[in-house]
Scaffold this active site. Structure first.
Site, PDB file in Angstrom:
ATOM      1  N   HIS A  22      -3.977   4.540   4.456  1.00  0.00           N
ATOM      2  CA  HIS A  22      -5.058   3.542   4.471  1.00  0.00           C
ATOM      3  C   HIS A  22      -6.300   4.104   3.774  1.00  0.00           C
ATOM      4  CE1 HIS A  22      -7.987   0.614   5.810  1.00  0.00           C
ATOM      5  NE2 HIS A  22      -8.673   1.575   6.406  1.00  0.00           N
ATOM      6  N   TYR A  66       2.857   5.959  11.585  1.00  0.00           N
ATOM      7  CA  TYR A  66       3.214   4.599  12.019  1.00  0.00           C
ATOM      8  C   TYR A  66       4.146   3.863  11.062  1.00  0.00           C
ATOM      9  CZ  TYR A  66      -0.853   3.626   9.016  1.00  0.00           C
ATOM     10  OH  TYR A  66      -1.740   3.579   7.975  1.00  0.00           O
ATOM     11  N   ARG A  98       0.854  -1.195   0.000  1.00  0.00           N
ATOM     12  CA  ARG A  98       0.000   0.000   0.000  1.00  0.00           C
ATOM     13  C   ARG A  98       0.887   1.241   0.000  1.00  0.00           C
ATOM     14  NH1 ARG A  98      -2.519   0.999   5.419  1.00  0.00           N
ATOM     15  NH2 ARG A  98      -1.160   2.797   5.381  1.00  0.00           N
TER      16      ARG A  98
HETATM   17  C1  LIG Z   1     -15.543  -5.883  10.646  1.00  0.00           C
HETATM   18  C2  LIG Z   1     -14.746  -4.626  10.540  1.00  0.00           C
HETATM   19  N1  LIG Z   1     -13.920  -4.300  11.562  1.00  0.00           N
HETATM   20  C3  LIG Z   1     -13.179  -3.164  11.486  1.00  0.00           C
HETATM   21  C4  LIG Z   1     -13.284  -2.346  10.397  1.00  0.00           C
HETATM   22  C5  LIG Z   1     -12.434  -1.093  10.295  1.00  0.00           C
HETATM   23  N2  LIG Z   1     -11.428  -1.323   9.276  1.00  0.00           N
HETATM   24  C6  LIG Z   1     -11.578  -0.828   8.040  1.00  0.00           C
HETATM   25  S1  LIG Z   1     -10.335  -1.288   7.022  1.00  0.00           S
HETATM   26  C7  LIG Z   1      -9.557  -2.122   8.251  1.00  0.00           C
HETATM   27  C8  LIG Z   1      -8.259  -2.831   7.999  1.00  0.00           C
HETATM   28  C9  LIG Z   1      -8.369  -3.769   6.870  1.00  0.00           C
HETATM   29  O1  LIG Z   1      -7.105  -4.283   6.548  1.00  0.00           O
HETATM   30  P1  LIG Z   1      -6.953  -5.277   5.362  1.00  0.00           P
HETATM   31  O2  LIG Z   1      -7.926  -6.400   5.492  1.00  0.00           O
HETATM   32  O3  LIG Z   1      -5.525  -5.628   5.284  1.00  0.00           O
HETATM   33  O4  LIG Z   1      -7.415  -4.421   4.067  1.00  0.00           O
HETATM   34  P2  LIG Z   1      -6.736  -3.089   3.500  1.00  0.00           P
HETATM   35  O5  LIG Z   1      -7.434  -1.940   4.164  1.00  0.00           O
HETATM   36  O6  LIG Z   1      -5.296  -3.118   3.824  1.00  0.00           O
HETATM   37  O7  LIG Z   1      -7.007  -3.127   2.050  1.00  0.00           O
HETATM   38  C10 LIG Z   1     -10.278  -2.055   9.440  1.00  0.00           C
HETATM   39  C11 LIG Z   1      -9.873  -2.685  10.703  1.00  0.00           C
HETATM   40  C12 LIG Z   1     -14.164  -2.724   9.369  1.00  0.00           C
HETATM   41  N3  LIG Z   1     -14.304  -2.012   8.257  1.00  0.00           N
HETATM   42  N4  LIG Z   1     -14.884  -3.875   9.463  1.00  0.00           N
END
Ligand SMILES: Cc1ncc(C[n+]2csc(CCOP(=O)(O)OP(=O)(O)O)c2C)c(N)n1
Ligand SMILES: [Mg+2]
Length: 359
Positions: free
Chosen positions: A264, A273, A260
């Site tokens: 985020h 971070y 990435r």
């Molecule tokens: C069930 C749930 N818990 C928490 C969140 C908040 N949240 C949004 S994105 C994220 C991290 C996701 O990481 P990853 O699966 O690696 O996907 P990326 O964002 O890196 O594409 C979190 C914790 C959410 N959207 N859904």
């Protein structure tokens, strides 16, 4: 020698790559990649995705779009996945697969509507059977099981293609989905878009496993890793997984390892971070530059082609942004109108209140 024990199972996880970051061929290319015209199509789609991304961020920064998750650096995953699929497969994207949606016919303006908070963006020009963007992390994996089960029961040679992040692999429902898809030998392809981060949590804090692909092992299904910055590798792996799915050979887990390059989302500041120098170093693996280098070496891409493409995609994106900005907002009551046949009392009260105050 210890005669009391023997090996009853052993596993390996393979990783594939066809193009090096320098754009050199690292292995015999799959058939589609021997046709430069096809590669140019993939390249252009990645460039469009990136131009869209920059515009979406600019719109958010100027108060004209909601929170937006950038796919900068991850374009090869989206385009590799989508270009391997047939239209009648079902794409089940998480929130970072803008490029895959575009490839499948969703319009730039519709993506902007969605990220602008207008659900009409989900009623898109893409295949009606594709699922909307899945924001809850990993919750669409069980849905993919359901879709794939339906295809199996109906005897249709179609597959559910479910994309989620590295963070999602720690979710129970993802493990459960892989497991039952294996038991039922369902036509599903699970793709981990591993960008090394789940907001501020690095993969090293997500799991002690050496790869995420090996999460397939416990489910008894094939799992492999691909270089997620090599669009050829992503597409080739998904094509193979889809062929297995169509042939009734069950599900596959593919880990596409990428990075990435942006925050985020627009609500995040990743410099809090992670070191900027780590991010700068990762630009050497940029999937767009990688394919451009290869096409240039082939003699199929020149400076003028690049300039021309950038002008074209910029015009497409600008026109879409204009159309988005000119789209009249929905009536305020629309946010109450589509979930329930009969509104529960509290929502009915809120709806009346919103109408009273004019929103
Ligand atoms: C069930 C749930 N818990 C928490 C969140 C908040 N949240 C949004 S994105 C994220 C991290 C996701 O990481 P990853 O699966 O690696 O996907 P990326 O964002 O890196 O594409 C979190 C914790 C959410 N959207 N859904
Ligand atoms: Mg991630």
């Amino acid at each position: 020698m210890d005669g009391s024990k023997s090996t009853i199972a052993s596993f390996i996880i393979e990783r594939r790559r066809f193009l090096t970051p320098e754009g050199e061929v690292a292995a015999d290319l799959p058939a589609f990649a021997t046709d430069p015209a096809q590669l140019i199509r993939l390249y252009r789609a990645m460039v469009l995705t990136r131009a869209f991304d920059a515009k979406a961020i600019a719109l958010q920064r100027t108060g004209r779009l909601g929170t937006y998750p950038s796919s900068l650096g991850q374009e090869a995953v989206a385009i590799g996945v989508a270009s391997a699929m047939r239209l009648d497969d079902v794409l089940m994207p998480s929130f970072r697969e803008h490029g895959a949606q575009l490839w499948r016919g969703v319009m730039l303006r519709e993506l902007l509507l969605y990220w602008g908070g207008d659900e009409r963006g989900s009623d898109s020009s893409g295949p009606k059977h594709d699922f909307p963007v899945n924001v809850p992390v990993g919750s669409h994996a069980p849905h993919a099981v359901g879709v794939a089960l339906a295809f199996k029961l109906r005897g249709e040679a179609r597959a559910a293609v479910c994309v989620f992040g590295d963070g999602a692999t720690s979710k129970g429902e993802v493990a459960e989905s892989l497991n039952i898809a294996g038991v039922w030998q369902l036509p599903a392809v699970f793709i981990i878009n591993n960008n090394c981060w789940a907001i501020s949590v690095p993969v090293s804090r997500q799991t002690a496993a050496a790869t995420l692909a090996q999460k397939a092992i416990a489910a008894g299904i094939p799992g492999e890793q691909v270089d997620g910055n090599d669009v050829i590798a992503v597409r080739e792996a998904v094509e193979r997984a889809l062929a297995r799915a169509y042939a009734g050979q069950g599900p596959t887990l593919i880990e596409a390892l990428t990075y990435r390059l942006g925050d985020h989302t627009t609500a995040d500041d990743a410099s809090r971070y992670r070191d900027d120098s780590d991010v700068s170093a990762r630009w050497s693996e940029d999937p767009v530059a990688r394919l451009r280098r290869y096409l240039t070496k082939l003699g199929r891409w020149a400076k003028e082609d690049e300039e021309c493409t950038l002008v074209e995609v910029a015009a497409e994106v600008e026109a879409a942004a204009e159309a988005f900005l000119c789209t009249p907002a929905q009536a305020v009551e629309s946010m109450f109108n589509y979930t329930y046949a009969t509104l529960p009392r509290d929502l009915a009260e809120q709806r009346a209140e919103a109408l009273d105050t004019g929103g």
